[in-house]
Design a protein around this motif. Structure first.
Motif, short mmCIF file in Angstrom:
data_model
loop_
_atom_site.label_atom_id
_atom_site.label_comp_id
_atom_site.label_asym_id
_atom_site.label_seq_id
_atom_site.Cartn_x
_atom_site.Cartn_y
_atom_site.Cartn_z
N PHE A 71 -13.07 16.77 -12.80
CA PHE A 71 -12.52 16.65 -11.46
C PHE A 71 -12.53 15.22 -10.96
O PHE A 71 -11.69 14.84 -10.15
N GLY A 72 -13.44 14.40 -11.44
CA GLY A 72 -13.43 12.98 -11.08
C GLY A 72 -12.15 12.32 -11.57
O GLY A 72 -11.50 11.57 -10.83
N GLU A 73 -11.77 12.60 -12.80
CA GLU A 73 -10.53 12.05 -13.36
C GLU A 73 -9.32 12.60 -12.61
O GLU A 73 -8.39 11.87 -12.29
N LEU A 74 -9.33 13.89 -12.33
CA LEU A 74 -8.22 14.51 -11.60
C LEU A 74 -8.09 13.94 -10.19
O LEU A 74 -6.99 13.62 -9.75
N ILE A 75 -9.20 13.81 -9.50
CA ILE A 75 -9.16 13.27 -8.14
C ILE A 75 -8.64 11.84 -8.14
O ILE A 75 -7.83 11.47 -7.29
N LEU A 76 -9.07 11.03 -9.11
CA LEU A 76 -8.56 9.66 -9.20
C LEU A 76 -7.05 9.68 -9.38
O LEU A 76 -6.34 8.93 -8.70
N GLN A 77 -6.54 10.53 -10.26
CA GLN A 77 -5.09 10.60 -10.46
C GLN A 77 -4.37 11.06 -9.22
O GLN A 77 -3.32 10.52 -8.86
N LEU A 78 -4.92 12.05 -8.54
CA LEU A 78 -4.27 12.56 -7.33
C LEU A 78 -4.25 11.52 -6.22
O LEU A 78 -3.25 11.37 -5.52
N VAL A 79 -5.32 10.78 -6.07
CA VAL A 79 -5.37 9.74 -5.04
C VAL A 79 -4.34 8.65 -5.35
O VAL A 79 -3.58 8.23 -4.47
N VAL A 80 -4.29 8.21 -6.60
CA VAL A 80 -3.35 7.16 -6.97
C VAL A 80 -1.92 7.65 -6.83
O VAL A 80 -1.06 6.93 -6.30
N GLU A 81 -1.64 8.86 -7.27
CA GLU A 81 -0.29 9.40 -7.14
C GLU A 81 0.08 9.57 -5.67
O GLU A 81 1.21 9.31 -5.27
N GLY A 82 -0.88 9.98 -4.86
CA GLY A 82 -0.64 10.10 -3.43
C GLY A 82 -0.31 8.75 -2.79
O GLY A 82 0.59 8.65 -1.96
N LEU A 83 -1.02 7.71 -3.21
CA LEU A 83 -0.73 6.37 -2.69
C LEU A 83 0.65 5.89 -3.12
O LEU A 83 1.38 5.29 -2.32
N ALA A 84 1.00 6.17 -4.36
CA ALA A 84 2.33 5.80 -4.85
C ALA A 84 3.41 6.54 -4.06
O ALA A 84 4.42 5.95 -3.65
N GLU A 85 3.19 7.83 -3.84
CA GLU A 85 4.15 8.62 -3.09
C GLU A 85 4.28 8.12 -1.66
O GLU A 85 5.38 8.02 -1.12
N LEU A 86 3.16 7.78 -1.06
CA LEU A 86 3.18 7.23 0.30
C LEU A 86 4.00 5.94 0.33
O LEU A 86 4.79 5.71 1.24
N GLY A 87 3.82 5.12 -0.69
CA GLY A 87 4.60 3.88 -0.78
C GLY A 87 6.09 4.17 -0.90
O GLY A 87 6.91 3.50 -0.27
N PHE A 88 6.46 5.17 -1.69
CA PHE A 88 7.87 5.50 -1.83
C PHE A 88 8.45 6.04 -0.53
O PHE A 88 9.60 5.75 -0.20
N TYR A 89 7.68 6.80 0.22
CA TYR A 89 8.15 7.29 1.51
C TYR A 89 8.29 6.14 2.50
O TYR A 89 9.21 6.11 3.30
N THR A 90 7.38 5.21 2.43
CA THR A 90 7.41 4.08 3.36
C THR A 90 8.62 3.19 3.11
O THR A 90 9.28 2.74 4.05
N PHE A 91 8.93 2.94 1.85
CA PHE A 91 10.01 2.02 1.51
C PHE A 91 11.29 2.73 1.08
O PHE A 91 12.16 2.13 0.47
N ARG A 92 11.39 3.99 1.41
CA ARG A 92 12.55 4.79 1.02
C ARG A 92 13.81 4.26 1.68
O ARG A 92 13.84 3.99 2.87
N LYS A 93 14.85 4.14 0.86
CA LYS A 93 16.15 3.73 1.39
C LYS A 93 17.08 4.93 1.33
O LYS A 93 17.02 5.74 0.42
N ASP A 94 17.95 5.04 2.29
CA ASP A 94 18.89 6.16 2.33
C ASP A 94 20.18 5.84 1.60
O ASP A 94 21.14 6.59 1.70
N GLY A 95 20.21 4.76 0.86
CA GLY A 95 21.41 4.37 0.14
C GLY A 95 21.54 5.08 -1.19
O GLY A 95 21.01 6.16 -1.41
N LYS A 96 22.26 4.46 -2.08
CA LYS A 96 22.51 5.04 -3.39
C LYS A 96 21.22 5.12 -4.20
O LYS A 96 20.43 4.19 -4.21
N LYS A 97 21.03 6.25 -4.88
CA LYS A 97 19.82 6.45 -5.67
C LYS A 97 19.96 5.79 -7.03
O LYS A 97 21.04 5.68 -7.58
#
Length: 136
Positions: A20-46
């Motif tokens: 669970f330590g390894e899983l929690i680390l991955q979830l936290v990092v993935e959550g931070l990455a996802e937060l970054g993508f939401y923050t810098f999301r552009k509504d233009g062409k994908k």
């Protein structure tokens, strides 16, 4: 006899916490990455999906390298369990990202590619592979 069972239970609990330590680390990092993508999301062409796959793999590997600076040692100490963790944690992290994506969709919130299993899985797998190979 209680001593043997006690030691066995301690070992089982330790293995569960390692996993669970390894899983929690991955979830936290993935959550931070996802937060970054939401923050810098552009509504233009994908971006083309093939380029997005390469980007998520590289980003996951980069985050894996950064995690080695903070956590240079494996959370899972037994080699066979480390391999099991390498297989299981990206699947679990990808499934959890999909679950969060479904919750966002129900609330009519915007979604990013990391809400899809294939992208979340590739991100988590590249993160886990870097840690699997280079963690002490």
């Amino acid at each position: 006899m209680g001593g043997v069972w006690g030691e066995l239970m301690e070992e089982i609990v330790a293995v569960i916490f390692e996993f669970f330590g390894e899983l929690i680390l991955q979830l936290v990092v993935e959550g931070l990455a996802e937060l970054g993508f939401y923050t810098f999301r552009k509504d233009g062409k994908k971006l083309h999906p093939a380029l997005a796959v390469i980007g998520y793999i590289l980003l996951g590997a980069a985050f894996g390298l950064c995690s080695l600076w903070l956590f240079p040692h494996h959370f899972v100490h037994q080699p066979l369990l480390r391999l099991a963790s390498l297989i299981a944690t990206p699947i679990i992290a990808g499934a959890m990202a999909v679950g969060l994506g479904h919750l966002r969709a129900k609330k009519d919130q915007p979604q990013v590619r990391l809400d899809q299993f294939r992208y979340a899985y590739l991100f988590a797998l590249s993160f886990a592979l870097v840690r699997f190979v280079w963690a002490k």
